[in-house]
Design a protein around this motif. Structure first.
Motif, PDB file in Angstrom:
ATOM      1  N   ASP A   1       0.878  -1.170   0.000  1.00 29.03           N
ATOM      2  CA  ASP A   1       0.000   0.000   0.000  1.00 29.03           C
ATOM      3  C   ASP A   1       0.914   1.218   0.000  1.00 29.03           C
ATOM      4  O   ASP A   1       1.584   1.491   0.997  1.00 29.03           O
ATOM      5  N   GLU A   2       0.965   1.911  -1.127  1.00 27.16           N
ATOM      6  CA  GLU A   2       1.819   3.093  -1.244  1.00 27.16           C
ATOM      7  C   GLU A   2       0.924   4.321  -1.324  1.00 27.16           C
ATOM      8  O   GLU A   2       0.374   4.630  -2.379  1.00 27.16           O
ATOM      9  N   ASP A   3       0.741   4.956  -0.175  1.00 29.23           N
ATOM     10  CA  ASP A   3      -0.092   6.164  -0.091  1.00 29.23           C
ATOM     11  C   ASP A   3      -1.502   5.930  -0.607  1.00 29.23           C
ATOM     12  O   ASP A   3      -2.047   6.731  -1.378  1.00 29.23           O
ATOM     13  N   GLY A   4      -2.099   4.819  -0.198  1.00 27.71           N
ATOM     14  CA  GLY A   4      -3.467   4.508  -0.582  1.00 27.71           C
ATOM     15  C   GLY A   4      -3.616   3.846  -1.942  1.00 27.71           C
ATOM     16  O   GLY A   4      -4.730   3.566  -2.380  1.00 27.71           O
ATOM     17  N   ARG A   5      -2.531   3.571  -2.596  1.00 31.94           N
ATOM     18  CA  ARG A   5      -2.555   2.932  -3.916  1.00 31.94           C
ATOM     19  C   ARG A   5      -1.881   1.568  -3.816  1.00 31.94           C
ATOM     20  O   ARG A   5      -0.758   1.463  -3.317  1.00 31.94           O
ATOM     21  N   THR A   6      -2.549   0.538  -4.279  1.00 36.98           N
ATOM     22  CA  THR A   6      -1.986  -0.814  -4.222  1.00 36.98           C
ATOM     23  C   THR A   6      -0.994  -1.013  -5.363  1.00 36.98           C
ATOM     24  O   THR A   6      -1.293  -0.704  -6.514  1.00 36.98           O
ATOM     25  N   VAL A   7       0.182  -1.523  -5.014  1.00 41.26           N
ATOM     26  CA  VAL A   7       1.236  -1.786  -5.984  1.00 41.26           C
ATOM     27  C   VAL A   7       1.667  -3.239  -5.825  1.00 41.26           C
ATOM     28  O   VAL A   7       1.867  -3.717  -4.697  1.00 41.26           O
ATOM     29  N   VAL A   8       1.809  -3.956  -6.949  1.00 43.01           N
ATOM     30  CA  VAL A   8       2.232  -5.352  -6.923  1.00 43.01           C
ATOM     31  C   VAL A   8       3.594  -5.460  -7.593  1.00 43.01           C
ATOM     32  O   VAL A   8       3.774  -5.035  -8.743  1.00 43.01           O
ATOM     33  N   TYR A   9       4.547  -6.028  -6.872  1.00 41.95           N
ATOM     34  CA  TYR A   9       5.895  -6.297  -7.379  1.00 41.95           C
ATOM     35  C   TYR A   9       5.948  -7.780  -7.717  1.00 41.95           C
ATOM     36  O   TYR A   9       5.705  -8.629  -6.854  1.00 41.95           O
ATOM     37  N   VAL A  10       6.274  -8.092  -8.955  1.00 42.48           N
ATOM     38  CA  VAL A  10       6.237  -9.473  -9.449  1.00 42.48           C
ATOM     39  C   VAL A  10       7.669  -9.961  -9.662  1.00 42.48           C
ATOM     40  O   VAL A  10       8.494  -9.258 -10.240  1.00 42.48           O
ATOM     41  N   TYR A  11       7.925 -11.190  -9.200  1.00 44.43           N
ATOM     42  CA  TYR A  11       9.257 -11.796  -9.286  1.00 44.43           C
ATOM     43  C   TYR A  11       9.151 -13.204  -9.839  1.00 44.43           C
ATOM     44  O   TYR A  11       8.166 -13.902  -9.616  1.00 44.43           O
TER      45      TYR A  11
ATOM     46  N   CYS B   1      19.175 -19.332  -7.402  1.00 46.38           N
ATOM     47  CA  CYS B   1      18.214 -19.573  -6.325  1.00 46.38           C
ATOM     48  C   CYS B   1      17.768 -18.256  -5.692  1.00 46.38           C
ATOM     49  O   CYS B   1      17.695 -18.123  -4.472  1.00 46.38           O
ATOM     50  N   SER B   2      17.468 -17.276  -6.550  1.00 44.04           N
ATOM     51  CA  SER B   2      16.976 -15.989  -6.075  1.00 44.04           C
ATOM     52  C   SER B   2      15.948 -15.479  -7.072  1.00 44.04           C
ATOM     53  O   SER B   2      15.868 -15.956  -8.209  1.00 44.04           O
ATOM     54  N   TYR B   3      15.163 -14.493  -6.631  1.00 46.94           N
ATOM     55  CA  TYR B   3      14.136 -13.935  -7.493  1.00 46.94           C
ATOM     56  C   TYR B   3      14.669 -12.764  -8.310  1.00 46.94           C
ATOM     57  O   TYR B   3      15.466 -11.972  -7.830  1.00 46.94           O
ATOM     58  N   THR B   4      14.173 -12.683  -9.544  1.00 48.85           N
ATOM     59  CA  THR B   4      14.461 -11.569 -10.436  1.00 48.85           C
ATOM     60  C   THR B   4      13.161 -10.791 -10.618  1.00 48.85           C
ATOM     61  O   THR B   4      12.116 -11.392 -10.903  1.00 48.85           O
ATOM     62  N   PRO B   5      13.186  -9.462 -10.455  1.00 51.11           N
ATOM     63  CA  PRO B   5      11.957  -8.688 -10.668  1.00 51.11           C
ATOM     64  C   PRO B   5      11.570  -8.701 -12.146  1.00 51.11           C
ATOM     65  O   PRO B   5      12.427  -8.573 -13.017  1.00 51.11           O
ATOM     66  N   THR B   6      10.274  -8.909 -12.400  1.00 47.07           N
ATOM     67  CA  THR B   6       9.804  -8.926 -13.787  1.00 47.07           C
ATOM     68  C   THR B   6       8.772  -7.843 -14.059  1.00 47.07           C
ATOM     69  O   THR B   6       8.375  -7.672 -15.210  1.00 47.07           O
ATOM     70  N   GLY B   7       8.332  -7.117 -13.024  1.00 49.13           N
ATOM     71  CA  GLY B   7       7.382  -6.039 -13.267  1.00 49.13           C
ATOM     72  C   GLY B   7       6.860  -5.406 -11.995  1.00 49.13           C
ATOM     73  O   GLY B   7       6.867  -6.030 -10.930  1.00 49.13           O
ATOM     74  N   ILE B   8       6.425  -4.149 -12.140  1.00 51.35           N
ATOM     75  CA  ILE B   8       5.782  -3.408 -11.054  1.00 51.35           C
ATOM     76  C   ILE B   8       4.448  -2.921 -11.605  1.00 51.35           C
ATOM     77  O   ILE B   8       4.403  -2.272 -12.651  1.00 51.35           O
ATOM     78  N   TYR B   9       3.353  -3.234 -10.903  1.00 46.39           N
ATOM     79  CA  TYR B   9       2.011  -2.966 -11.411  1.00 46.39           C
ATOM     80  C   TYR B   9       1.248  -2.074 -10.430  1.00 46.39           C
ATOM     81  O   TYR B   9       1.156  -2.382  -9.249  1.00 46.39           O
ATOM     82  N   HIS B  10       0.685  -0.969 -10.979  1.00 45.79           N
ATOM     83  CA  HIS B  10       0.027   0.021 -10.138  1.00 45.79           C
ATOM     84  C   HIS B  10      -1.497  -0.014 -10.206  1.00 45.79           C
ATOM     85  O   HIS B  10      -2.143   0.147  -9.190  1.00 45.79           O
ATOM     86  N   ASP B  11      -2.085  -0.147 -11.332  1.00 48.76           N
ATOM     87  CA  ASP B  11      -3.539  -0.147 -11.450  1.00 48.76           C
ATOM     88  C   ASP B  11      -4.081  -1.471 -11.960  1.00 48.76           C
ATOM     89  O   ASP B  11      -5.105  -1.940 -11.510  1.00 48.76           O
ATOM     90  N   ARG B  12      -3.364  -2.049 -12.894  1.00 49.52           N
ATOM     91  CA  ARG B  12      -3.792  -3.311 -13.482  1.00 49.52           C
ATOM     92  C   ARG B  12      -2.615  -4.275 -13.470  1.00 49.52           C
ATOM     93  O   ARG B  12      -1.532  -3.937 -13.914  1.00 49.52           O
ATOM     94  N   LEU B  13      -2.868  -5.460 -12.921  1.00 51.22           N
ATOM     95  CA  LEU B  13      -1.864  -6.519 -12.884  1.00 51.22           C
ATOM     96  C   LEU B  13      -2.176  -7.468 -14.034  1.00 51.22           C
ATOM     97  O   LEU B  13      -3.188  -8.176 -13.998  1.00 51.22           O
ATOM     98  N   LYS B  14      -1.333  -7.416 -15.051  1.00 47.68           N
ATOM     99  CA  LYS B  14      -1.557  -8.264 -16.225  1.00 47.68           C
ATOM    100  C   LYS B  14      -0.247  -8.966 -16.546  1.00 47.68           C
ATOM    101  O   LYS B  14       0.723  -8.326 -16.959  1.00 47.68           O
ATOM    102  N   VAL B  15      -0.226 -10.294 -16.313  1.00 48.94           N
ATOM    103  CA  VAL B  15       0.966 -11.110 -16.544  1.00 48.94           C
ATOM    104  C   VAL B  15       0.557 -12.401 -17.244  1.00 48.94           C
ATOM    105  O   VAL B  15      -0.618 -12.766 -17.253  1.00 48.94           O
ATOM    106  N   ASN B  16       1.550 -13.102 -17.804  1.00 49.27           N
ATOM    107  CA  ASN B  16       1.241 -14.385 -18.450  1.00 49.27           C
ATOM    108  C   ASN B  16       1.957 -15.559 -17.793  1.00 49.27           C
ATOM    109  O   ASN B  16       1.905 -16.664 -18.311  1.00 49.27           O
ATOM    110  N   VAL B  17       2.631 -15.311 -16.665  1.00 48.10           N
ATOM    111  CA  VAL B  17       3.202 -16.408 -15.882  1.00 48.10           C
ATOM    112  C   VAL B  17       2.857 -16.191 -14.407  1.00 48.10           C
ATOM    113  O   VAL B  17       2.819 -15.048 -13.961  1.00 48.10           O
ATOM    114  N   PRO B  18       2.542 -17.203 -13.669  1.00 50.42           N
ATOM    115  CA  PRO B  18       2.573 -18.621 -14.021  1.00 50.42           C
ATOM    116  C   PRO B  18       1.422 -19.046 -14.929  1.00 50.42           C
ATOM    117  O   PRO B  18       1.392 -20.160 -15.431  1.00 50.42           O
ATOM    118  N   PHE B  19       0.435 -18.136 -15.156  1.00 57.15           N
ATOM    119  CA  PHE B  19      -0.638 -18.348 -16.123  1.00 57.15           C
ATOM    120  C   PHE B  19      -1.166 -16.961 -16.481  1.00 57.15           C
ATOM    121  O   PHE B  19      -0.734 -15.961 -15.903  1.00 57.15           O
TER     122      PHE B  19
END
Length: 194
Positions: free
Chosen positions: A146-156, A163-181
């Motif tokens: 929750d960043e100042d009342g706005r939901t943000v999703v960090y995708v890895y 054996c570590s995560y790599t960031p693949t996107g930051i989503y502010h209003d719409r989360l649209k990805v094709n993995v894992p589906f």
């Protein structure tokens, strides 16, 4: 404030609790986790946190292909002294339907782990838990804030070479990805009626 005497289980044994110890314990506060052999207790959820979990669980379960299901707040038995409870998980349908064990999942059951960050869990959700999930081989991780009342999703996504995560996107209003589906979620509507 006057404190009552603490129960014996509050103090971990030398070397810490094991996941087996933890999974046998009864009477723990709701959503207690085992991280690095120590019990971790969580503070009461804020409304935003609860609403994020409700929406993501519903949308992930609705959009998941056959063979996968979304679940909320279930323990993953990651390693000898690691049994965290992600806020939302996507697991195989086989694991979802399995009756034993009924209180936790194994890392190989989990396709996606999601943590919604609270002020008291910030370090665990941003650092400790993602490292544990990556080491256990969970391929996808999301961190929701929750960043100042706005939901943000960090995708890895897991980099298996390190054996570590790599960031693949930051989503502010719409989360649209094709993995894992294929997933398409309007995160700007969290907490609103549809």
């Amino acid at each position: 404030m006057e404190l009552e005497p603490l129960p014996d289980w509050v103090i971990p044994p030398p070397g810490g609790y094991t996941a087996d110890d933890f999974l046998r314990m009864r009477g723990l506060p709701r959503h207690t986790e085992l991280i690095d052999g120590s019990l971790v207790f969580v503070s009461p959820q804020e409304k935003w946190h609860s609403r994020v979990l409700t929406m993501l669980t519903y949308e992930l379960d609705r959009q998941a292909p056959e063979g996968w299901r979304a679940e909320r707040e279930m323990v993953i038995r990651l390693a000898k002294r690691q049994a965290p409870e992600p806020d939302v998980l996507v697991v195989t349908a086989e694991a979802y339907e399995r009756t034993d064990p009924s209180t936790y999942y194994f890392p190989e059951d989990v396709v996606l782990a999601v943590e919604a960050v609270s002020p008291e869990s910030m370090i665990r959700d941003r650092d400790t838990k993602p490292r544990r999930y990556a080491t256990a081989g969970i391929k996808h991780f999301w961190r929701v804030e929750d960043e100042d009342g706005r939901t943000v999703v960090y995708v890895y996504e897991l980099d298996p070479a390190g054996c570590s995560y790599t960031p693949t996107g930051i989503y502010h209003d719409r989360l649209k990805v094709n993995v894992p589906f294929d997933i398409d979620i309007d995160i700007s509507t969290i907490g609103r009626r549809r």
